[in-house]
Design an enzyme around this catalytic site. Structure first.
Site, PDB file in Angstrom:
ATOM      1  N   CYS A   2       0.846  -1.190   0.000  1.00  0.00           N
ATOM      2  CA  CYS A   2       0.000   0.000   0.000  1.00  0.00           C
ATOM      3  C   CYS A   2       0.884   1.244   0.000  1.00  0.00           C
ATOM      4  O   CYS A   2       2.063   1.185   0.294  1.00  0.00           O
ATOM      5  CB  CYS A   2      -0.874   0.010   1.247  1.00  0.00           C
ATOM      6  N   ARG A  39       1.212   2.156  -5.962  1.00  0.00           N
ATOM      7  CA  ARG A  39       1.486   1.065  -5.016  1.00  0.00           C
ATOM      8  C   ARG A  39       0.244   0.219  -4.738  1.00  0.00           C
ATOM      9  O   ARG A  39       0.343  -0.842  -4.112  1.00  0.00           O
ATOM     10  CB  ARG A  39       2.023   1.642  -3.702  1.00  0.00           C
ATOM     11  N   TRP A  87      -3.632  -1.835  -1.489  1.00  0.00           N
ATOM     12  CA  TRP A  87      -3.646  -3.058  -2.307  1.00  0.00           C
ATOM     13  C   TRP A  87      -4.083  -4.159  -1.364  1.00  0.00           C
ATOM     14  O   TRP A  87      -3.375  -4.500  -0.424  1.00  0.00           O
ATOM     15  CB  TRP A  87      -2.261  -3.332  -2.878  1.00  0.00           C
ATOM     16  N   ASN A 113       0.667  -0.749   6.019  1.00  0.00           N
ATOM     17  CA  ASN A 113       1.117  -1.452   4.814  1.00  0.00           C
ATOM     18  C   ASN A 113       1.784  -2.748   5.252  1.00  0.00           C
ATOM     19  O   ASN A 113       2.597  -2.723   6.167  1.00  0.00           O
ATOM     20  CB  ASN A 113       2.119  -0.568   4.060  1.00  0.00           C
ATOM     21  N   GLY A 114       1.441  -3.865   4.608  1.00  0.00           N
ATOM     22  CA  GLY A 114       2.097  -5.132   4.944  1.00  0.00           C
ATOM     23  C   GLY A 114       1.084  -6.162   5.400  1.00  0.00           C
ATOM     24  O   GLY A 114      -0.124  -6.011   5.200  1.00  0.00           O
ATOM     25  N   GLU A 498       9.625 -11.488 -22.277  1.00  0.00           N
ATOM     26  CA  GLU A 498       9.241 -10.166 -21.767  1.00  0.00           C
ATOM     27  C   GLU A 498       8.177  -9.525 -22.667  1.00  0.00           C
ATOM     28  O   GLU A 498       7.241  -8.902 -22.174  1.00  0.00           O
ATOM     29  CB  GLU A 498      10.501  -9.293 -21.648  1.00  0.00           C
ATOM     30  N   LYS A 502       4.483  -8.346 -21.263  1.00  0.00           N
ATOM     31  CA  LYS A 502       3.932  -6.998 -21.398  1.00  0.00           C
ATOM     32  C   LYS A 502       2.503  -7.066 -21.932  1.00  0.00           C
ATOM     33  O   LYS A 502       1.617  -6.371 -21.440  1.00  0.00           O
ATOM     34  CB  LYS A 502       4.781  -6.131 -22.338  1.00  0.00           C
ATOM     35  N   GLU A 505      -0.023  -8.550 -19.283  1.00  0.00           N
ATOM     36  CA  GLU A 505      -0.360  -7.787 -18.082  1.00  0.00           C
ATOM     37  C   GLU A 505      -1.136  -6.514 -18.358  1.00  0.00           C
ATOM     38  O   GLU A 505      -1.905  -6.083 -17.515  1.00  0.00           O
ATOM     39  CB  GLU A 505       0.875  -7.526 -17.209  1.00  0.00           C
ATOM     40  N   HIS A 521       9.202 -29.071 -30.561  1.00  0.00           N
ATOM     41  CA  HIS A 521       9.006 -30.022 -29.459  1.00  0.00           C
ATOM     42  C   HIS A 521       7.614 -29.886 -28.834  1.00  0.00           C
ATOM     43  O   HIS A 521       7.372 -30.405 -27.755  1.00  0.00           O
ATOM     44  CB  HIS A 521      10.097 -29.829 -28.402  1.00  0.00           C
ATOM     45  N   LYS A 624       2.363  -2.149  -8.261  1.00  0.00           N
ATOM     46  CA  LYS A 624       3.735  -1.887  -8.698  1.00  0.00           C
ATOM     47  C   LYS A 624       4.753  -2.593  -7.827  1.00  0.00           C
ATOM     48  O   LYS A 624       5.736  -3.118  -8.309  1.00  0.00           O
ATOM     49  CB  LYS A 624       3.978  -0.376  -8.690  1.00  0.00           C
TER      50      LYS A 624
HETATM   51  C1  F6R Z   1       6.135  -6.576 -14.947  1.00  0.00           C
HETATM   52  C2  F6R Z   1       6.694  -6.142 -13.680  1.00  0.00           C
HETATM   53  C3  F6R Z   1       6.912  -7.168 -12.635  1.00  0.00           C
HETATM   54  C4  F6R Z   1       8.152  -6.834 -11.802  1.00  0.00           C
HETATM   55  C5  F6R Z   1       8.274  -7.808 -10.611  1.00  0.00           C
HETATM   56  C6  F6R Z   1       9.527  -7.532  -9.790  1.00  0.00           C
HETATM   57  O1  F6R Z   1       6.021  -5.511 -15.852  1.00  0.00           O
HETATM   58  O2  F6R Z   1       6.935  -4.985 -13.476  1.00  0.00           O
HETATM   59  O3  F6R Z   1       6.999  -8.450 -13.175  1.00  0.00           O
HETATM   60  O4  F6R Z   1       9.299  -6.897 -12.625  1.00  0.00           O
HETATM   61  O5  F6R Z   1       7.147  -7.696  -9.801  1.00  0.00           O
HETATM   62  O6  F6R Z   1       9.520  -6.240  -9.286  1.00  0.00           O
HETATM   63  P1  F6R Z   1      10.844  -5.551  -8.767  1.00  0.00           P
HETATM   64  O7  F6R Z   1      11.756  -5.373  -9.943  1.00  0.00           O
HETATM   65  O8  F6R Z   1      10.406  -4.250  -8.175  1.00  0.00           O
HETATM   66  O9  F6R Z   1      11.450  -6.475  -7.750  1.00  0.00           O
END
Ligand code: F6R
Length: 629
Positions: A2, A39, A87, A113-114, A498, A502, A505, A521, A624
């Protein structure tokens, strides 16, 4: 995960007769929450101290819902308050479960938060004491416990009450509280969850990170693990949970408020894609001495120890793990050190082989990802040397690691990571080259040449960004696609993974990345008429066999009806005959190509999600910073 913000300003008619400071608590809190909304955005709420005690407003959904509520039911002016953007963990995203939780007959408000792991045992005891709970949250339990300790053992001392309460809580928490009998005071504590103090003139701030108060001050103090802080307009006092005084380390925030704005782009993600030339440049800056030798200032591990490293384990999650996979190819090529890449949440549940000559490198944009933090702690316990590659100054993972290499990508606000991915690859490359230099795996001239080529990457990314109209057009035309596949080989394989992530998500489209060689395979069975497939093609100037094998893969899927979209180096004529469309990237060394090849795929995902009308920056179900395991 959060977002938390706290504020105290100097009140009108203060006992010392000082002038009031210019901010109202509510303005500061809402501005802070706006910046911290990345967040979590399941609910938002504020509580302020007024002549009538604590008053609070909270609402499920995004911050705009809270703002509408405040218009309808305004709060009185105040100079002391706390704010929260959530969150959801314990209890669904409802008004009732939103923070702040106001307890003790409206005297005390708490945000958190937590996750409090031992909340159930406290809850049972508090219910036996006659406390009634209104929400399903662990936070309300912490608030009720704080209220009880305040009245009993702490005898009305709010700081002491929080110290004692924090001692009894297990898990991860940042807690902030205000109390009606303590005007001009906010107390806070932290364990395994972030908290930073912002220092103003006649006002002080608290934030989950500096963006919570960056509009008001750039002077900040980090709080260490298991500390409590009490802020007033004129002071901040830090103690441990036992009440022993502690010193805070002040630092100046180098990001400015404008860096956290969208710069006219429709979304933060698009802005951040366009920040990438700068992110790469900044991450490369200041890393070598006058003779061109790499010097990594924050590398706090003795070079003699680094020379003895015989294994590297890269730990990360999500996009950061894909950056790790790219880095593995370069580190093994340049340093000849066996390098494993592992998802942090899998790592400690097997029995990894770690020795004092193992270097564990964590990659984390936020520096707060709980899975990665726990894996780093485990590696440390097993005797490894630990190093963090991180984008967030002062965050937990670099603080707990032996060494750190900061990426200087600036704040990444969009949930989907873009510029941090590139900056992480660059930082990991710097580490690889530094180790090669130290251990003599490469001649100085070779290292200089690679660094020079890395230095040309920002301009090459810019070239891709300047010519993005074709990929955007394709994205808009594919907004109804149900599935998109991505293929790559060698360093192109993690790029394919990757690219698929993208799209999943932010556009909620089924997408898979495969190693091109794996196709026959199994995955080739997915190919049917009209199936869109992106193929990341290695440079024809690299290993010849690799390029021709990927070209054969394109032919194979095309023959089975796939629509083939190819990311290839400028001048690669061989792919043209088999591609519906080619997206060219400038020439570079094969190992550096991922820094370019991913850019069209990021643009594709952002444009397609925008065309579908989705919130590109805040995709559903995600946050995030993932600060729970
Ligand atoms: C995807 C994304 C996540 C983060 C993952 C790790 O676009 O952003 O997959 O890469 O949650 O986050 P960090 O790098 O903050 O440890």
């Amino acid at each position: 995960m959060c977002g938390i913000v706290g504020y105290v300003g100097r009140a009108q008619g203060s006992p010392d007769g000082a002038q009031p400071h210019g901010h109202s608590a509510l303005d500061v809190l809402l501005e802070g929450l706006r910046r911290l909304e990345y967040r979590g955005y399941d609910s938002a709420g504020v509580a302020v101290l007024t002549d009538n005690g604590v008053e609070s407003r909270k609402k499920a959904g995004k911050l705009s819902n809270l703002e509408a509520e405040l218009k309808e039911h305004p709060l009185p002016e105040s100079m002391t308050g706390i704010g929260h953007t959530r969150w959801a963990t314990h209890g669904g995203p409802t008004d009732r479960n939103a923070h702040p939780h106001v307890v003790a007959g409206g005297s005390l408000a708490v945000i958190h938060n937590g996750i409090i792991e031992n909340f159930a045992e406290h809850k049972a005891q508090l219910i036996a004491d006659g406390v009634e709970f209104l929400s399903e949250t662990d936070t309300e339990v912490a608030a009720a416990l704080l209220a009880k300790v305040y009245e009993t053992e702490a005898k009305g001392d709010l700081t002491k009450a929080l110290q004692l309460t924090s001692q009894r809580l297990e898990g991860a928490f940042t807690l902030l509280a205000i109390h009606k009998d303590h005007p001009g005071v906010v107390v806070a504590s932290r364990r395994n969850s972030p908290l930073v103090i912002g220092l103003g003139e006649g006002e002080n701030f608290l934030g989950s990170d500096v963006s919570g108060f960056i509009d008001f001050t750039k002077r900040a103090v980090e709080l260490e693990q298991d500390q409590v802080v009490t802020i007033t307009p004129e002071s901040f006092e830090i103690t441990d949970f036992a009440g022993n005084a502690a010193e805070g380390k002040e630092f100046t925030v180098s990001w400015d408020a404008a860096a956290a704005e969208k710069d006219g782009f429709p979304s933060f993600m698009e802005k951040e894609i366009h920040d990438q030339p700068e992110a790469v440049l900044q991450t490369l800056l200041g890393r070598s001495d006058i003779e061109g030798r790499l010097t990594l200032d924050e590398m706090r591990i003795d070079p003699e120890e680094l020379k003895k490293i015989d294994k590297i384990i890269v730990l990360a999650c999500g996009t950061s793990a894909y950056a790790g996979h790219v880095a593995k190819y370069a580190i093994e090529t340049w340093c000849r050190i066996p390098t494993e890449v592992e998802l942090a949440h899998e790592f400690r549940y097997r029995e990894p082989i770690i020795t004092p000559t193992t270097l564990v490198v964590s990659l984390s944009q936020s520096g707060e990802t709980m899975d990665t933090l726990m894996a780093v702690r485990y590696a440390k316990e097993q005797g490894a040397r630990t190093m963090a590659i991180c984008n967030t100054n002062g965050s937990t993972i670099p603080r707990e690691s032996d060494a750190v290499l900061y990426t200087h990508a600036g704040p990444e606000i969009a949930v989907a990571s873009t510029k941090a991915f590139l900056a992480q690859i660059v930082a990991a490359y710097l580490l690889g080259l530094y180790l090669a230099q130290l251990r003599g795996n490469k001649f100085q001239g070779e290292i200089k040449d690679i660094l020079a080529d890395l230095g040309k990457i920002p301009a090459k990314i810019q070239q891709i960004l300047d010519g993005d109209s074709a990929i955007k057009e394709l994205a808009r035309s594919m907004k109804d696609a149900e599935s998109v596949l991505f293929l790559g080989r060698h360093v192109g394989f993690p790029v394919a993974l990757e690219g698929a992530l993208k799209l999943k998500e932010i556009a909620y489209i089924h997408a898979e990345g495969f190693a091109a060689g794996e196709l026959k395979h199994g995955p080739i069975a997915l190919i049917e008429e009209g199936q869109p497939v992106f193929v990341v093609v290695p440079s024809p100037r690299g290993r010849d066999s690799l390029h021709s094998k990927v070209v054969s893969n394109i032919q194979e899927i095309r023959a089975r009806g796939a629509r083939t979209f190819v990311i290839a180096e400028e001048g690669d004529e061989a792919v043209k005959a088999y591609a519906e469309q080619v997206f060219s990237i400038p020439e570079t060394q094969p190992l550096l190509a991922p820094l370019l090849a991913i850019v069209p795929l990021q643009i594709f995902a952002a444009e397609l999600a925008g065309a579908k009308g989705y919130d590109v920056d805040q995709p559903r179900n995600l946050a995030k910073s993932v600060t729970v395991e």
